[in-house]
Write a protein that holds these residues in place. Structure first.
Motif, mmCIF file in Angstrom:
data_model
loop_
_atom_site.group_PDB
_atom_site.id
_atom_site.type_symbol
_atom_site.label_atom_id
_atom_site.label_comp_id
_atom_site.label_asym_id
_atom_site.label_seq_id
_atom_site.Cartn_x
_atom_site.Cartn_y
_atom_site.Cartn_z
ATOM 1 N N THR A 44 18.052 6.180 5.221
ATOM 2 C CA THR A 44 18.413 7.603 5.190
ATOM 3 C C THR A 44 18.123 8.275 6.528
ATOM 4 O O THR A 44 18.838 9.197 6.928
ATOM 5 C CB THR A 44 17.661 8.360 4.076
ATOM 6 N N GLN A 45 17.092 7.818 7.219
ATOM 7 C CA GLN A 45 16.766 8.409 8.515
ATOM 8 C C GLN A 45 17.801 8.038 9.571
ATOM 9 O O GLN A 45 18.054 8.808 10.502
ATOM 10 C CB GLN A 45 15.375 7.946 8.966
ATOM 11 N N GLU A 46 18.395 6.861 9.433
ATOM 12 C CA GLU A 46 19.402 6.410 10.389
ATOM 13 C C GLU A 46 20.787 6.979 10.098
ATOM 14 O O GLU A 46 21.647 6.965 10.984
ATOM 15 C CB GLU A 46 19.504 4.879 10.375
ATOM 16 N N ASN A 47 20.986 7.467 8.890
ATOM 17 C CA ASN A 47 22.316 7.913 8.466
ATOM 18 C C ASN A 47 22.209 9.301 7.843
ATOM 19 O O ASN A 47 21.889 9.445 6.655
ATOM 20 C CB ASN A 47 22.910 6.924 7.469
ATOM 21 N N GLU A 48 22.458 10.300 8.650
ATOM 22 C CA GLU A 48 22.306 11.685 8.215
ATOM 23 C C GLU A 48 23.178 11.975 7.002
ATOM 24 O O GLU A 48 24.354 11.614 6.964
ATOM 25 C CB GLU A 48 22.679 12.631 9.361
ATOM 26 N N GLY A 49 22.569 12.581 6.007
ATOM 27 C CA GLY A 49 23.291 12.959 4.802
ATOM 28 C C GLY A 49 23.242 11.926 3.698
ATOM 29 O O GLY A 49 23.610 12.225 2.561
ATOM 30 N N MET A 50 22.794 10.711 4.019
ATOM 31 C CA MET A 50 22.701 9.681 2.990
ATOM 32 C C MET A 50 21.471 9.928 2.121
ATOM 33 O O MET A 50 20.382 10.219 2.624
ATOM 34 C CB MET A 50 22.622 8.282 3.616
ATOM 35 N N THR A 51 21.622 9.794 0.819
ATOM 36 C CA THR A 51 20.517 9.997 -0.101
ATOM 37 C C THR A 51 19.747 8.693 -0.308
ATOM 38 O O THR A 51 20.257 7.601 -0.022
ATOM 39 C CB THR A 51 21.025 10.494 -1.459
ATOM 40 N N LEU A 52 18.544 8.822 -0.852
ATOM 41 C CA LEU A 52 17.756 7.626 -1.166
ATOM 42 C C LEU A 52 18.459 6.766 -2.204
ATOM 43 O O LEU A 52 18.442 5.537 -2.127
ATOM 44 C CB LEU A 52 16.367 8.035 -1.677
ATOM 45 N N GLU A 53 19.091 7.411 -3.166
ATOM 46 C CA GLU A 53 19.814 6.664 -4.195
ATOM 47 C C GLU A 53 20.923 5.821 -3.572
ATOM 48 O O GLU A 53 21.116 4.650 -3.931
ATOM 49 C CB GLU A 53 20.400 7.625 -5.235
ATOM 50 N N GLU A 54 21.651 6.396 -2.620
ATOM 51 C CA GLU A 54 22.700 5.652 -1.929
ATOM 52 C C GLU A 54 22.104 4.517 -1.102
ATOM 53 O O GLU A 54 22.649 3.410 -1.067
ATOM 54 C CB GLU A 54 23.508 6.597 -1.042
ATOM 55 N N ALA A 55 20.997 4.789 -0.425
ATOM 56 C CA ALA A 55 20.374 3.782 0.434
ATOM 57 C C ALA A 55 19.856 2.596 -0.373
ATOM 58 O O ALA A 55 19.903 1.450 0.088
ATOM 59 C CB ALA A 55 19.232 4.414 1.225
ATOM 60 N N ARG A 56 19.385 2.853 -1.588
ATOM 61 C CA ARG A 56 18.836 1.772 -2.421
ATOM 62 C C ARG A 56 19.903 0.759 -2.828
ATOM 63 O O ARG A 56 19.562 -0.367 -3.211
ATOM 64 C CB ARG A 56 18.166 2.359 -3.667
ATOM 65 N N ARG A 57 21.158 1.125 -2.737
ATOM 66 C CA ARG A 57 22.226 0.198 -3.112
ATOM 67 C C ARG A 57 22.317 -0.989 -2.160
ATOM 68 O O ARG A 57 22.979 -1.979 -2.461
ATOM 69 C CB ARG A 57 23.573 0.941 -3.159
#
Length: 278
Positions: A44-57
């Motif tokens: 999420t820190q590397e990709n602005e606007g991405m949520t934790l839920e999205e990152a966990r995928r």
């Protein structure tokens, strides 16, 4: 330290962001969940606007009952956030690797040799530079040895381990394994708490510490296959982490002590030196 290794590995693979990775964990206990949560935060820190839920995928877990997927039974609340749809619950780890095509596998299972020849060869078939992190310790419980990882991937592996392994020669080149040892980060993060009098240690501080360690690995070390700075430089690494955290606290308006012109020098001066004469 696992995150530091993952971040340093980007300089080897050429991938610019962790969202381009797929991680499969062998083991789903506290260690696995802690590392997974921190990798998700880093995405999420590397990709602005991405949520934790999205990152966990980008992250999958494999426990004693198989691949953790949506709808599978025997899942704790902590595991549920990594229970993704779209896959069957494979009961053999190698089949989970085959189904998911991960760019990296992270072992925190304490099951010796669980990254066997079949798993390692498959990872090398799927990836040009597979990430193999065998983090369980002691050595007797490591998912694979450095030699096994190099041999069965034909030298393609990007390796980190929780236990120490010796360097080896592969096709005339010396390869040095990196040990993902907590002594790189905990002393420096602890020092930052003392120097700044911060009240809360947050995910962002662990992320910053991991980034600091990853950035201190030289190109020469990466060329030898080592993702971390030499252990002999650990005091300098600790000071760098403390300085980075202090600067972050200042930027965020949370610094509770007088600012320093040179936080790195200040951190080094504050460190106890057991060899110094009184």
């Amino acid at each position: 330290m696992a995150l530091a290794g993952v971040l340093a590995a980007k300089r080897v693979t050429g991938r610019s962001t962790l969202k381009d990775e797929t991680f499969l964990f062998l083991g789903a206990g506290e260690a696995a969940l802690g590392i997974a949560d921190l990798i998700a935060f880093a995405i999420t820190q590397e990709n602005e606007g991405m949520t934790l839920e999205e990152a966990r995928r980008n992250i999958w877990l494999f426990d004693s009952k198989g691949l953790i997927v949506e709808g599978r039974g025997h899942l704790t609340e902590h595991k549920l956030r990594y229970a993704h749809p779209g896959q069957a619950s494979q009961t053999a780890f190698v089949e989970a690797v085959r189904a998911l095509s991960p760019t990296g596998i992270i072992g925190v299972s304490t099951i010796a040799k669980s990254f066997n020849q079949e798993v390692l060869e498959l990872m090398a078939e799927i990836n040009e530079r597979p990430l193999i992190f065998a983090l369980s310790n002691p050595t007797s419980k490591s998912e694979c040895s450095f030699q096994e990882a190099v041999q069965h991937t034909k030298g393609k592996v990007i390796f980190a381990s929780g236990s120490p392994f010796p360097a080896l020669i592969w096709e005339g080149k010396t390869l040095v394994p990196g040990q993902s040892n907590n002594c790189y980060i905990f002393p420096g993060l602890g020092l930052s708490v003392v120097l700044t009098q911060m009240r809360r240690v947050k995910m962002e501080h662990f992320y910053l510490a991991a980034n600091t360690v990853a950035g201190m690995t030289s190109e020469a070390q990466l060329a030898q296959g080592c993702l971390f700075p030499p252990l002999g430089e650990v005091r300098h690494v600790s000071a760098a982490i403390a300085a980075a955290v202090a600067k972050k606290e200042k930027e965020e308006g949370r610094l509770r002590v007088p600012d320093q012109e040179d936080w790195l020098a200040y951190a080094k001066a504050a460190m106890y030196d057991p060899l110094a004469r009184e």
